[in-house]
Design a protein around this motif. Sequence first.
Motif, short mmCIF file in Angstrom:
data_model
loop_
_atom_site.label_atom_id
_atom_site.label_comp_id
_atom_site.label_asym_id
_atom_site.label_seq_id
_atom_site.Cartn_x
_atom_site.Cartn_y
_atom_site.Cartn_z
N GLN A 17 0.82 -1.21 0.00
CA GLN A 17 0.00 0.00 0.00
C GLN A 17 0.86 1.27 0.00
N ALA B 91 -3.93 5.52 6.74
CA ALA B 91 -2.83 4.56 6.55
C ALA B 91 -2.46 3.91 7.89
N MET C 161 -4.85 1.22 8.68
CA MET C 161 -4.60 0.01 7.89
C MET C 161 -3.52 -0.84 8.58
N VAL C 162 -2.50 -0.16 9.09
CA VAL C 162 -1.42 -0.88 9.78
C VAL C 162 -1.96 -1.51 11.06
N THR D 295 2.80 -0.72 4.53
CA THR D 295 2.08 0.48 4.10
C THR D 295 3.06 1.64 4.10
#
Length: 354
Positions: free
Chosen positions: A324, A334, A337-338, A346
């Motif tokens: 990503q 972001a 997402m991690v 990412t």
Amino acid sequence: MMIFLLEEKIMRAVIVDKPGTVHVGTAPDPTPKADEVLIRVGACGICGTDLHIAEGSFPPSPYPIIPGHEFAGEIVALGSNVPKGIGRKGTVLREGMRVAVDPSLFCGHCDFCRVGHGNLCANWGAIGDTVSGAFAEYVAVPAANVYLIPDHVSYREAALVEPISCAVHGLHKLSPRLGDTMLIVGAGTMGLLLMQLALRGGASRIAMMDLNTKRLALAEKLGASRIATSVDELLSYEPDGFDCVVDATGIARAIESGFTAVKRGGKFMVFGVANSEARVSLSPFRIYNDEITVVGSMAVLDSFQPAIDLVASGAINMEVMLTQALPLERYPEALEMVRRGEGVKTQVLPNGNL
Ligand SMILES: [Zn+2]
Ligand SMILES: [Zn+2]
């Protein structure tokens, strides 16, 4: 656009104002000190430490701070007294050079630094952890910390050098023997990097354990000989255990179960970052009677150039690792997402696709 920003002396940056408060805003454009260079950031990766900094659970970080320690970019300005002859071939740094940056800030004069153990520096610091980092358009860094990257290595690939460098240091510490069997507990970014490097370094077969089956599938694609969601299952194929077992989770229960899988005479490496309050229960009788070596590995030491060379030679499958890339403005997303464990690595691209 860039000229406008330089004139205004303002740049876009991620700012962690205080634990729990992260925003994307503006910060003064950094001016390189005499021995520093200014980097236009090409890519910067997010890692577990960035989650801790955002939450306030990374004690060395002051607030407010611009985080970001896994990065690469272009030199766009030099301080007045940048040392000549940096790194390989005694490079003279110039504007326009493409570099990866070792974030380590070792003091150079403490007891540990003086014996070549800078990663244990008593005055330890790191770009993006204790001083302004690279989730920003620009970052000023000591010239001594930059490493040239070959033209065929992209900024996104070069931003993976820092975690690879940690894995290289880990394997230097573990020093597996040619033909060793290995178990890696945890198939996240670090587990998958350690696996690829250890296979290249001569491990005969590597088993991977993780609870996330998507990550196990990636491990298999990258050459894992066996994958499973429990250590016990892997032991059923390897009843004597593994020559080397690496914990890449930092989770107490995972460390305990990984330790049970070390073969007599084998080695156990604690690589994952556990909570500083965590405790585990290990058998001292086994450590004694089975002559088990327990090894720790912390960050980067003499492993940055080797990591660049490994990237340049194609040792790491970048397609699998770099899942990503988001613009700076989407940093909070972001980070989520991690936190959710999506994909593998990412990254943030503060200046678009450089
Ligand atoms: Zn990191
Ligand atoms: Zn020191």
